[in-house]
Scaffold this motif. Structure first.
Motif, mmCIF file in Angstrom:
data_model
loop_
_atom_site.group_PDB
_atom_site.id
_atom_site.type_symbol
_atom_site.label_atom_id
_atom_site.label_comp_id
_atom_site.label_asym_id
_atom_site.label_seq_id
_atom_site.Cartn_x
_atom_site.Cartn_y
_atom_site.Cartn_z
ATOM 1 N N ARG A 51 25.303 18.937 29.580
ATOM 2 C CA ARG A 51 25.602 18.091 30.734
ATOM 3 C C ARG A 51 25.203 16.671 30.380
ATOM 4 N NH1 ARG A 51 22.479 21.879 35.178
ATOM 5 N NH2 ARG A 51 24.014 23.575 35.306
ATOM 6 N N ALA A 52 26.031 15.719 30.730
ATOM 7 C CA ALA A 52 25.740 14.320 30.406
ATOM 8 C C ALA A 52 25.941 13.454 31.637
ATOM 9 C CB ALA A 52 26.632 13.834 29.266
ATOM 10 N N PHE A 53 25.170 12.378 31.698
ATOM 11 C CA PHE A 53 25.340 11.389 32.760
ATOM 12 C C PHE A 53 25.299 10.013 32.128
ATOM 13 C CE2 PHE A 53 23.054 8.570 35.899
ATOM 14 C CZ PHE A 53 24.182 8.286 36.659
ATOM 15 N N GLN A 54 26.318 9.193 32.399
ATOM 16 C CA GLN A 54 26.394 7.849 31.854
ATOM 17 C C GLN A 54 26.801 6.872 32.952
ATOM 18 O OE1 GLN A 54 25.762 6.301 29.004
ATOM 19 N NE2 GLN A 54 25.149 8.053 27.762
ATOM 20 N N THR A 55 26.247 5.676 32.884
ATOM 21 C CA THR A 55 26.534 4.670 33.915
ATOM 22 C C THR A 55 27.392 3.514 33.423
ATOM 23 O OG1 THR A 55 24.433 3.580 33.382
ATOM 24 C CG2 THR A 55 24.430 5.141 35.222
ATOM 25 N N LEU A 56 27.254 3.108 32.162
ATOM 26 C CA LEU A 56 27.948 1.914 31.691
ATOM 27 C C LEU A 56 28.850 2.147 30.492
ATOM 28 C CD1 LEU A 56 25.171 -0.822 32.078
ATOM 29 C CD2 LEU A 56 27.191 -0.465 33.507
ATOM 30 N N MET A 57 28.947 3.373 30.028
ATOM 31 C CA MET A 57 29.862 3.665 28.930
ATOM 32 C C MET A 57 30.238 5.137 28.954
ATOM 33 S SD MET A 57 27.361 3.583 25.568
ATOM 34 C CE MET A 57 26.696 1.975 26.007
ATOM 35 N N VAL A 58 31.273 5.473 28.247
ATOM 36 C CA VAL A 58 31.694 6.864 28.098
ATOM 37 C C VAL A 58 30.667 7.586 27.227
ATOM 38 C CG1 VAL A 58 33.485 8.327 27.065
ATOM 39 C CG2 VAL A 58 34.125 6.300 28.391
ATOM 40 N N ALA A 118 30.487 16.238 32.050
ATOM 41 C CA ALA A 118 30.048 14.843 31.990
ATOM 42 C C ALA A 118 30.275 14.173 33.334
ATOM 43 C CB ALA A 118 30.803 14.091 30.897
ATOM 44 N N ILE A 119 29.244 13.500 33.820
ATOM 45 C CA ILE A 119 29.354 12.685 35.028
ATOM 46 C C ILE A 119 29.278 11.232 34.592
ATOM 47 C CG2 ILE A 119 28.289 12.061 37.227
ATOM 48 C CD1 ILE A 119 27.225 14.893 37.445
ATOM 49 N N ILE A 120 30.290 10.456 34.959
ATOM 50 C CA ILE A 120 30.384 9.057 34.533
ATOM 51 C C ILE A 120 30.538 8.186 35.767
ATOM 52 C CG2 ILE A 120 31.620 7.410 33.064
ATOM 53 C CD1 ILE A 120 32.858 9.885 31.629
ATOM 54 N N HIS A 121 29.748 7.130 35.852
ATOM 55 C CA HIS A 121 29.926 6.211 36.972
ATOM 56 C C HIS A 121 31.200 5.408 36.765
ATOM 57 C CE1 HIS A 121 29.205 3.111 39.980
ATOM 58 N NE2 HIS A 121 28.297 3.922 40.498
ATOM 59 N N GLU A 122 31.896 5.114 37.848
ATOM 60 C CA GLU A 122 33.155 4.373 37.751
ATOM 61 C C GLU A 122 32.988 3.040 37.030
ATOM 62 O OE1 GLU A 122 36.706 2.442 40.557
ATOM 63 O OE2 GLU A 122 35.176 3.730 41.479
ATOM 64 N N ALA A 123 31.804 2.446 37.126
ATOM 65 C CA ALA A 123 31.571 1.154 36.461
ATOM 66 C C ALA A 123 31.901 1.224 34.981
ATOM 67 C CB ALA A 123 30.117 0.721 36.660
ATOM 68 N N ALA A 124 31.568 2.362 34.347
ATOM 69 C CA ALA A 124 31.812 2.507 32.905
ATOM 70 C C ALA A 124 33.301 2.478 32.580
ATOM 71 C CB ALA A 124 31.195 3.811 32.405
ATOM 72 N N LEU A 125 34.132 2.835 33.530
ATOM 73 C CA LEU A 125 35.570 2.932 33.280
ATOM 74 C C LEU A 125 36.279 1.590 33.390
ATOM 75 C CD1 LEU A 125 36.238 6.169 35.363
ATOM 76 C CD2 LEU A 125 35.564 5.984 32.957
#
Length: 283
Positions: A113-120, A170-177
């Motif tokens: 499981r991964a969590f990222q806020t500013l990048m993939v 993987a959970i990614i914040h929209e900001a990273a996209l």
């Protein structure tokens, strides 16, 4: 045998788990060393991961410590019996040990499981996207190390080539996209690749949208790797000073709870793909 100068994180973890069992029993290292025909230094080397230990010795120690969790004991025996070197060992002496330990962690994980806020997440980065990330390091990386980091990062996806790949969410914040790392073309290629990955059988991608009105009490990115038993789970964190691995029971419980809370405020996989696709079309 000469002690290992630099045990891997997994070798050190085996030793640490044996130390936990001994400490729970209240027995001193000297007594455990006597059991194995050695001394206190024997156990100190084993518990630090500097010496290997056989499955037979793990069972003897576990019995001596009155360890009752047989699933954990058998899992530790399995770790003790692991032989051979992983593909990441070819980078030893070229890349920081922490990067090699991440590849080792992913290789042995039952799920990720991964969590990222500013990048993939790194394992899902395209070559040019990753090159931009590594190229932005301060101080700048030597060309040889940058190329080695890039090659190593792309090779980490080998876990998905197995007959039964580990489930990866993987959970990614929209900001990273929205960040245009490497320019519009590179960022767009990355979004398209992320959409492709999200359709892989064992991969789930979730996005936390800007529109969420809830705040989960963490912005710390993480990689959570599930072990063969829950006690052998591991959390990997990035810091300004290198890679950090956590395995204390309270820490694992805390990060499981944080991840579950992040999942609650994220979009469903289908909604996440729709959002990624919309951002890509607007880019």
């Amino acid at each position: 045998m000469p002690p290992r100068s630099s045990p891997t994180a997994r070798q050190a973890r085996l030793g640490a788990e044996l130390r936990k069992l001994r400490e729970a029993s209240g027995l001193p290292a000297r007594a455990a060393g006597d059991l194995l025909g050695g001394n206190q230094a024997t156990i100190s080397h084993i518990e630090a991961g500097r010496w290997g230990v056989s499955a037979e010795r793990v069972r003897r120690l576990a019995s001596f410590y009155s360890a009752s969790d047989q699933q954990l004991v058998e899992a530790l025996c399995g770790m003790a019996e692991e032989r051979g070197k992983g593909w990441w060992e070819e980078y030893r002496g070229v890349l920081p040990a922490g990067l090699l330990n991440i590849a080792e962690l992913e290789h042995h994980a039952r799920y990720l499981r991964a969590f990222q806020t500013l990048m993939v997440p790194g394992i899902f980065q395209t070559e040019e996207y990753a090159r931009t990330i590594f190229g932005g390091r301060i101080p700048a990386l030597p060309a040889r190390e940058l190329d080695a980091r890039l090659e190593h990062r792309l090779k980490r996806r080998v876990i998905f080539d197995r007959p039964t790949p580990p489930p990866f969410e993987a959970i990614i914040h929209e900001a990273a996209l929205h960040v245009l790392y490497g320019g519009r073309g590179t960022a767009l290629d990355q979004l398209r690749f992320l959409l492709e990955i999200s359709e892989w059988p064992t991969v789930t991608v979730r996005v936390i949208p800007f529109t969420t009105e809830e705040f989960v009490g963490t912005t710390q990115t993480m990689l959570y790797a599930g072990g063969i038993v829950q006690q052998l789970d591991t959390v990997q964190l990035d810091s300004a000073y290198g890679t950090v691995f956590l395995d204390a029971s309270a820490q694992l419980s805390s990060y499981r709870s944080m991840y579950d809370a992040l999942k609650q405020v994220s979009l469903s996989p289908a909604e996440s793909r729709d959002l990624i696709n919309r951002i890509a079309k607007e880019m």
